[in-house]
Design a protein around this motif. Structure first.
Motif, mmCIF file in Angstrom:
data_model
loop_
_atom_site.group_PDB
_atom_site.id
_atom_site.type_symbol
_atom_site.label_atom_id
_atom_site.label_comp_id
_atom_site.label_asym_id
_atom_site.label_seq_id
_atom_site.Cartn_x
_atom_site.Cartn_y
_atom_site.Cartn_z
ATOM 1 N N GLY A 275 0.795 -1.225 0.000
ATOM 2 C CA GLY A 275 0.000 0.000 0.000
ATOM 3 C C GLY A 275 0.827 1.274 0.000
ATOM 4 N N ASP A 276 2.101 1.185 0.349
ATOM 5 C CA ASP A 276 2.986 2.354 0.306
ATOM 6 C C ASP A 276 3.272 2.760 -1.140
ATOM 7 O OD1 ASP A 276 3.325 2.624 3.017
ATOM 8 O OD2 ASP A 276 5.315 1.695 3.086
ATOM 9 N N THR A 277 3.771 3.981 -1.288
ATOM 10 C CA THR A 277 4.161 4.454 -2.616
ATOM 11 C C THR A 277 5.667 4.693 -2.651
ATOM 12 O OG1 THR A 277 2.013 5.455 -2.994
ATOM 13 C CG2 THR A 277 3.835 6.307 -4.312
ATOM 14 N N MET A 278 6.303 4.125 -3.665
ATOM 15 C CA MET A 278 7.751 4.270 -3.820
ATOM 16 C C MET A 278 8.051 5.001 -5.114
ATOM 17 S SD MET A 278 10.669 1.409 -3.411
ATOM 18 C CE MET A 278 12.406 1.794 -3.519
ATOM 19 N N PHE A 279 8.932 5.970 -5.024
ATOM 20 C CA PHE A 279 9.327 6.752 -6.198
ATOM 21 C C PHE A 279 10.828 6.592 -6.388
ATOM 22 C CE2 PHE A 279 9.880 11.466 -7.734
ATOM 23 C CZ PHE A 279 10.285 11.015 -8.973
ATOM 24 N N THR A 280 11.184 5.785 -7.380
ATOM 25 C CA THR A 280 12.593 5.596 -7.705
ATOM 26 C C THR A 280 12.899 6.388 -8.968
ATOM 27 O OG1 THR A 280 12.633 3.430 -6.670
ATOM 28 C CG2 THR A 280 14.363 3.890 -8.278
ATOM 29 N N ILE A 312 15.111 19.034 -12.809
ATOM 30 C CA ILE A 312 15.029 20.502 -12.761
ATOM 31 C C ILE A 312 14.095 21.099 -13.813
ATOM 32 C CG2 ILE A 312 17.240 20.945 -11.614
ATOM 33 C CD1 ILE A 312 18.435 21.335 -14.434
ATOM 34 N N ARG A 313 13.278 20.286 -14.426
ATOM 35 C CA ARG A 313 12.282 20.800 -15.377
ATOM 36 C C ARG A 313 10.897 20.393 -14.938
ATOM 37 N NH1 ARG A 313 11.454 19.099 -20.045
ATOM 38 N NH2 ARG A 313 10.893 20.864 -21.295
ATOM 39 N N PRO A 314 9.882 21.215 -14.904
ATOM 40 C CA PRO A 314 9.926 22.638 -15.228
ATOM 41 C C PRO A 314 10.710 23.477 -14.222
ATOM 42 C CG PRO A 314 7.780 22.038 -14.375
ATOM 43 C CD PRO A 314 8.547 20.778 -14.531
ATOM 44 N N ASP A 315 10.891 22.971 -13.014
ATOM 45 C CA ASP A 315 11.778 23.676 -12.081
ATOM 46 C C ASP A 315 12.344 22.667 -11.089
ATOM 47 O OD1 ASP A 315 10.016 23.302 -9.831
ATOM 48 O OD2 ASP A 315 8.805 24.965 -10.590
ATOM 49 N N GLY A 316 13.222 23.137 -10.231
ATOM 50 C CA GLY A 316 13.928 22.247 -9.305
ATOM 51 C C GLY A 316 13.082 21.692 -8.174
ATOM 52 N N ALA A 317 11.764 21.915 -8.224
ATOM 53 C CA ALA A 317 10.900 21.350 -7.188
ATOM 54 C C ALA A 317 10.103 20.158 -7.714
ATOM 55 C CB ALA A 317 9.948 22.416 -6.648
ATOM 56 N N ILE A 318 10.347 19.765 -8.961
ATOM 57 C CA ILE A 318 9.474 18.755 -9.584
ATOM 58 C C ILE A 318 9.445 17.427 -8.814
ATOM 59 C CG2 ILE A 318 11.253 18.231 -11.330
ATOM 60 C CD1 ILE A 318 7.451 17.812 -11.762
ATOM 61 N N LEU A 319 10.606 16.983 -8.323
ATOM 62 C CA LEU A 319 10.609 15.702 -7.603
ATOM 63 C C LEU A 319 9.726 15.794 -6.361
ATOM 64 C CD1 LEU A 319 14.379 14.629 -7.805
ATOM 65 C CD2 LEU A 319 12.520 14.069 -9.380
ATOM 66 N N TRP A 320 9.806 16.938 -5.675
ATOM 67 C CA TRP A 320 9.042 17.113 -4.424
ATOM 68 C C TRP A 320 7.567 17.329 -4.710
ATOM 69 C CZ3 TRP A 320 12.725 15.054 -2.118
ATOM 70 C CH2 TRP A 320 14.056 15.375 -2.439
ATOM 71 N N LYS A 321 7.286 17.912 -5.871
ATOM 72 C CA LYS A 321 5.889 18.067 -6.274
ATOM 73 C C LYS A 321 5.264 16.673 -6.454
ATOM 74 C CE LYS A 321 3.012 20.294 -9.747
ATOM 75 N NZ LYS A 321 2.789 19.815 -11.101
ATOM 76 N N ILE A 322 6.024 15.773 -7.066
ATOM 77 C CA ILE A 322 5.515 14.406 -7.271
ATOM 78 C C ILE A 322 5.300 13.737 -5.910
ATOM 79 C CG2 ILE A 322 6.128 12.124 -8.176
ATOM 80 C CD1 ILE A 322 7.582 13.583 -10.495
ATOM 81 N N VAL A 323 6.228 13.965 -4.994
ATOM 82 C CA VAL A 323 6.095 13.379 -3.644
ATOM 83 C C VAL A 323 4.786 13.839 -2.998
ATOM 84 C CG1 VAL A 323 7.052 13.374 -1.294
ATOM 85 C CG2 VAL A 323 8.581 13.104 -3.266
ATOM 86 N N GLU A 324 4.556 15.138 -3.077
ATOM 87 C CA GLU A 324 3.336 15.677 -2.454
ATOM 88 C C GLU A 324 2.084 15.151 -3.152
ATOM 89 O OE1 GLU A 324 1.878 20.006 -1.004
ATOM 90 O OE2 GLU A 324 2.417 19.910 -3.115
ATOM 91 N N GLN A 325 2.086 15.257 -4.468
ATOM 92 C CA GLN A 325 0.889 14.920 -5.223
ATOM 93 C C GLN A 325 0.484 13.453 -5.066
ATOM 94 O OE1 GLN A 325 1.288 16.428 -9.135
ATOM 95 N NE2 GLN A 325 -0.644 15.545 -9.863
#
Ligand code: PRX
Length: 629
Positions: A275-280, A312-325
């Motif tokens: 049930g966890d989500t993993m982002f590699t 870093i596209r569209p900006d350097g927060a994209i990885l963290w945006k995916i984490v949140e979303q």
């Protein structure tokens, strides 16, 4: 004794008992008769006689409890696509791909080469292969025709699965022309090529050979494809990796041992729960992608995130945006990606809600202390370094967070994982080194489940390469230097061979040398890895031109350097292109004619080249120094 040390000790004193317990994590169609067959060292067969299927364990097994849970989240910032697939939907897609492959004649044991960008169909193709007992070989999309042709000739695939194009930082990278060229260069020709049309580039089909997946996908809808039960030791895949010679090695993985090892690592090392989500954030073309984008999370009943794009596209927060979303709980990346983020505004680390995230794992290259501190402070989550290889398939050294949160030591990936009888050995005597003494990181026989079973099609090369590097000892060499401190923490000190690590990508300097030497203007060349603040290492070439006229002026040298870089890019891919090529009149060699790559590397890094008693012509090293100036 700490919990991880106790687990490690038990796994080595009673491997059969330990691994039999772990094997209960997956479904077996036929139970195994023996846990380990060690009758033919250095080979080891795990779960002998047991029959299972990786795709069944990754998908079908979960349908009763989690058919409507997300299995795959796909995010592409290259094409602005976001798609999710539940386990039920993933089952449907994989079944369609499996039916298509069968429709194209693929049978158990046949090889299917997958040369694809980061799109869901790449993952469907991998799982479809394991479903029908075909052996997949994924080739990283960043490799070009000559690299691809060498892999086609070695794996001899019946079918190749590919796509019109990939995309990198917003730029379309056509795959089809590279593939056509590779098939032209190769001695072996696949019967069929299955193509996914992303409509990014032209995709002219070769009549009779090339097949459009969209048409097949519709045609086979509703067709059931049962899982083929494989004997535990039957190969699941071959993944090529670089070594000392120019010819890449096909790392062969088994079926049962790999599934058990991954399932065990998901809990013990990655702390992953169903049930966890993993982002590699890696690529399916590398081992991290195989184990922790595709198979590991699904075997554990988790949701996996597949990402096509840069950090870093569209900006350097994209990885963290995916984490949140997507509520990511576990993240896995490489130090290089973090070093890239370090150049961005640190406020980007705080823009998104990271409360779901528990741990950030980093692997693939040394994790330097400043980078580790920076990211750990920035996101306020524990960062877990882990050390392993394409050959091992899962971590060899780590803080096993699922077992206990042993305090990390900066600069060390941690302690040996259960199953690995890791030794630091003297490269001359084969004896174990005392604490804090540099030696070769080796693993005493047998390798645990999940590790490579052999070199594809070449048992002898498996023995010669991996099991003969250290004298007087039956051990597997990792080809890394290391030390172990008095607390048992291991520190990795770089490769013992000519492999370099560029931005977490493992490359062979010999392959790059061979490519440069194929240029008619090159008489001789040496390629070494040179330290780089961002990428860890970069490749640098030192080249003797056949015709001195080509390097007479600065403009000549620049033009020739550009030509040589282009040669490598066209043959091997941009990933292997040297950062610089310098020109010299002589290369430092020993009196017996062996290139002194280590001395060249030391000079290029501004270090003392060390003992030069064997050098034939000391002025050659001076030339290297001057060329760099
Ligand atoms: O030299 C070691 C380095 O990467 C090599 C393996 O690369 P590859 O086959 O691409 O597999 C990567 C799997 C994560 C190793 O022999 N390496 C890998 N992880 C680390 C590392 N070096 C230092 N620290 C690490 N954590």
């Amino acid at each position: 004794m700490t919990a991880s040390r106790a687990l490690h000790a038990r796994s080595l004193s009673d491997p059969a008992g330990f691994w039999a317990e772990q094997a209960a994590r997956i479904d077996w169609e036929t139970p195994f008769e023996r846990v380990l067959d060690d009758s033919r060292p250095p080979f080891a067969r795990w779960f002998v006689g047991g029959r299972t299927n990786i795709c069944h364990n990754a998908i079908d097994r979960h349908l009763s409890a989690r058919a409507d849970q997300r299995a795959l989240v796909y995010v592409s910032t290259e094409t602005d696509t976001e798609r999710t697939y539940t386990y039920r939907e993933l089952h449907d897609e994989v079944t369609r791909m499996a039916a298509t492959l069968q429709g194209l004649g693929v049978q158990r044991g046949d090889r299917v080469l997958i040369y694809m960008p980061m799109i869901p169909e790449a993952m469907f193709a991998m799982l479809a292969c394991t479903r029908i007992g075909a052996v997949h070989s994924v080739v990283f999309g960043g490799f070009a025709s000559v690299s691809l042709a060498a892999r086609i000739d070695d794996a001899k695939p019946r079918v190749i699965v590919s796509a019109d194009a990939g995309s990198r930082a917003g730029k379309v990278v056509p795959y089809k022309p590279l593939l056509d060229e590779a098939i032209r260069l190769a001695g072996h020709h696949p019967e069929k090529v299955l193509l996914v049309d992303r409509k990014l580039a032209e995709m002219p089909l070769v009549s009779g050979r090339d097949q459009d997946y969209a048409a097949w996908r519709d045609k086979v809808a509703g067709q059931a494809v049962p899982c083929v039960w494989m004997e535990s030791s039957e190969p699941s895949y071959v993944l090529y990796t670089s070594g000392t010679t120019g010819k890449p090695k096909g790392v062969q993985r088994d079926t049962g041992g790999y599934a058990v090892a991954l399932a065990t690592s998901m809990e013990n090392i990655f702390c992953g729960k169903p049930g966890d989500t993993m982002f590699t954030a890696s690529d399916i073309g590398w081992v991290v992608g195989h184990s922790y984008i595709v198979y590991g999370p699904l075997l554990a009943g988790m949701t996996t995130v597949m990402y096509e794009g840069t950090p870093i596209r569209p900006d350097g927060a994209i990885l963290w945006k995916i984490v949140e979303q997507y509520g990511v709980n576990i993240m896995f990346s490489a130090p290089t990606a973090i070093r890239v983020l370090k150049k961005q505004d640190p406020a980007l680390l705080k823009r998104h809600d990271l409360s779901s995230l528990r741990l950030l794992f980093l692997a693939g290259e040394p994790l330097d202390e400043p980078t580790a501190r920076w990211i750990q402070g920035g996101i306020g989550k524990p960062v877990v370094d882990n050390y392993w290889q394409t050959e091992s398939g899962w971590p060899i050294i780590a803080i096993q967070r699922g077992v206990e949160a042993l305090p990390p030591k900066l600069g060390s990936p941690g302690v040996p994982a259960y199953g690995y009888d890791l030794r630091i050995v003297d490269e001359v005597t084969g004896e174990e080194c005392p604490p804090n003494t540099k030696g070769v990181v080796a693993i005493d026989y047998p390798l645990p489940p999940g590790c490579m079973s052999t070199v594809w099609g070449d048992d002898d090369r498996f023995i010669r390469t991996y099991w003969s590097a250290v004298p007087n000892r039956q051990c597997y060499s990792t080809f890394d230097w290391g030390i172990r401190d008095e607390d048992g923490y291991v520190f990795i000190l770089g490769r013992t061979d000519d492999v370099i690590n560029v931005a977490g990508h493992r490359l062979g300097t010999r392959e790059i040398e061979e490519s440069l030497s194929s240029h008619p203007g090159v008489a001789e060349v040496a390629v070494v890895g040179v330290q780089d603040a961002l990428k860890g290492q970069v490749a640098m070439g030192f080249c003797i031109a056949r015709d001195a006229g080509r390097t007479a002026t600065e403009a000549d040298r620049m033009a020739f350097e550009g030509e040589l870089m282009k040669t490598v890019e066209q043959q091997l891919g941009a990933v292997a292109r040297p950062a610089r090529v310098f020109f010299v009149n002589a290369l430092p060699k020993t009196r017996s004619g062996k290139l002194l790559r280590r001395a060249i590397q030391a000079v290029a890094e501004g270090r003392d080249p060390g003992d030069l008693t064997t050098i034939e012509d000391p002025t050659a090293l001076e030339q290297v120094k001057e060329s760099l100036a």
